[in-house]
Design a protein around this motif. Structure first.
Motif, PDB file in Angstrom:
ATOM      1  N   ASN A 151      -2.915  13.267   1.361  1.00 14.47           N
ATOM      2  CA  ASN A 151      -4.310  13.119   0.926  1.00 14.47           C
ATOM      3  C   ASN A 151      -4.896  14.409   0.349  1.00 14.47           C
ATOM      4  O   ASN A 151      -6.106  14.525   0.202  1.00 14.47           O
ATOM      5  CB  ASN A 151      -5.174  12.621   2.088  1.00 14.47           C
TER       6      ASN A 151
ATOM      7  N   ALA B 140      -8.353  13.072  -0.903  1.00 11.23           N
ATOM      8  CA  ALA B 140      -8.504  11.616  -0.982  1.00 11.23           C
ATOM      9  C   ALA B 140      -9.113  11.083   0.309  1.00 11.23           C
ATOM     10  O   ALA B 140      -8.514  11.196   1.383  1.00 11.23           O
ATOM     11  CB  ALA B 140      -7.148  10.968  -1.231  1.00 11.23           C
ATOM     12  N   LEU B 141     -10.319  10.539   0.221  1.00 14.99           N
ATOM     13  CA  LEU B 141     -10.947   9.881   1.360  1.00 14.99           C
ATOM     14  C   LEU B 141     -10.297   8.523   1.612  1.00 14.99           C
ATOM     15  O   LEU B 141     -10.094   8.109   2.757  1.00 14.99           O
ATOM     16  CB  LEU B 141     -12.441   9.697   1.111  1.00 14.99           C
ATOM     17  N   THR B 142     -10.013   7.814   0.517  1.00 12.82           N
ATOM     18  CA  THR B 142      -9.307   6.534   0.514  1.00 12.82           C
ATOM     19  C   THR B 142      -8.428   6.563  -0.734  1.00 12.82           C
ATOM     20  O   THR B 142      -8.504   7.513  -1.520  1.00 12.82           O
ATOM     21  CB  THR B 142     -10.292   5.345   0.426  1.00 12.82           C
ATOM     22  N   PRO B 143      -7.594   5.556  -0.964  1.00 12.32           N
ATOM     23  CA  PRO B 143      -6.816   5.560  -2.213  1.00 12.32           C
ATOM     24  C   PRO B 143      -7.690   5.582  -3.477  1.00 12.32           C
ATOM     25  O   PRO B 143      -7.244   6.024  -4.530  1.00 12.32           O
ATOM     26  CB  PRO B 143      -6.007   4.267  -2.131  1.00 12.32           C
ATOM     27  N   ARG B 144      -8.952   5.143  -3.390  1.00  7.70           N
ATOM     28  CA  ARG B 144      -9.816   5.097  -4.576  1.00  7.70           C
ATOM     29  C   ARG B 144     -10.863   6.198  -4.637  1.00  7.70           C
ATOM     30  O   ARG B 144     -11.261   6.610  -5.727  1.00  7.70           O
ATOM     31  CB  ARG B 144     -10.531   3.748  -4.649  1.00  7.70           C
TER      32      ARG B 144
ATOM     33  N   ALA C  69       0.831  -1.204   0.000  1.00 15.17           N
ATOM     34  CA  ALA C  69       0.000   0.000   0.000  1.00 15.17           C
ATOM     35  C   ALA C  69       0.863   1.250   0.000  1.00 15.17           C
ATOM     36  O   ALA C  69       0.518   2.256  -0.607  1.00 15.17           O
ATOM     37  CB  ALA C  69      -0.921  -0.008   1.214  1.00 15.17           C
TER      38      ALA C  69
END
Length: 191
Positions: free
Chosen positions: A111, A158-162, A21
């Motif tokens: 992020n 970015a909340l998450t990587p996606r 990750a």
């Protein structure tokens, strides 16, 4: 003994996941987003506001902390302005807008990406003229495509990587003395 080997192998895979990750580069690759926000049109001194809505697609490439992305966008608008002209009623309305441009950003935190954008935009605008005489109303509608340029600034979080959120201000200047200010928010996904 066999279950011990499987457990050790599984533990090794799980221990390697955080390292994998960390190797992912944030804010890179293909992305899509759904957008919406405030839309204000100015034409010959007449102003009107509405809601704009649509979608964006792009591909971000990394150069250190810099991100460069070609992007495409299609939006619509609820903006409509009506006013009287002599014996006529005249309504102007913004229709669809097509945009193709480049976004250049800088990763200021793991992020958070701040960016600027510029490109070509093509907006369709409708004019409706109507005149009522007695019980009869005569109406004529004209659709005009106007080319122009757009510039903007924004942020992507970015909340998450996606999954991510965006916030953006942009200004578009079209032919025929038409300009547009927009404040847009979005929700998107990277692939």
């Amino acid at each position: 003994m066999k279950s011990l080997k499987i457990t050790v192998a599984l533990a090794g895979v799980l221990a390697a996941l955080p390292a994998l990750a960390q190797d992912e580069v944030p804010f890179t690759g293909p992305r899509i987003a759904v957008t919406g926000g405030w839309d204000r049109i100015n034409h010959d001194g007449e102003n009107g506001s509405g809601f704009t809505y649509g979608g964006t697609a792009g591909y971000d490439a990394a150069f250190g902390d810099i991100r460069i992305a070609p992007e495409l966008e299609v939006t619509g608008s609820t903006q409509k302005s009506c006013f009287a002209e002599a014996k006529l009623s005249h309504c102007e309305r913004a229709d669809r807008d097509l945009y193709a441009g480049v976004r250049v950003g800088y990763v200021v935190m793991p992020n958070l990406l701040l960016y600027a954008k510029a490109g070509y935009t093509n907006g369709r605008f409708s004019d409706r003229f109507s005149q009522t005489t007695g019980a009869n109303t005569v109406a004529v509608t004209d659709h005009t495509n106007r080319s122009g340029i757009r510039g903007g600034i924004g942020a992507e979080y970015a909340l998450t990587p996606r999954f991510f959120l965006t916030s953006e201000y942009r200004y578009s200047n079209y032919s025929g003395d038409v300009s547009r200010n927009q404040v847009i928010g979005g929700v998107g996904m990277r692939f």
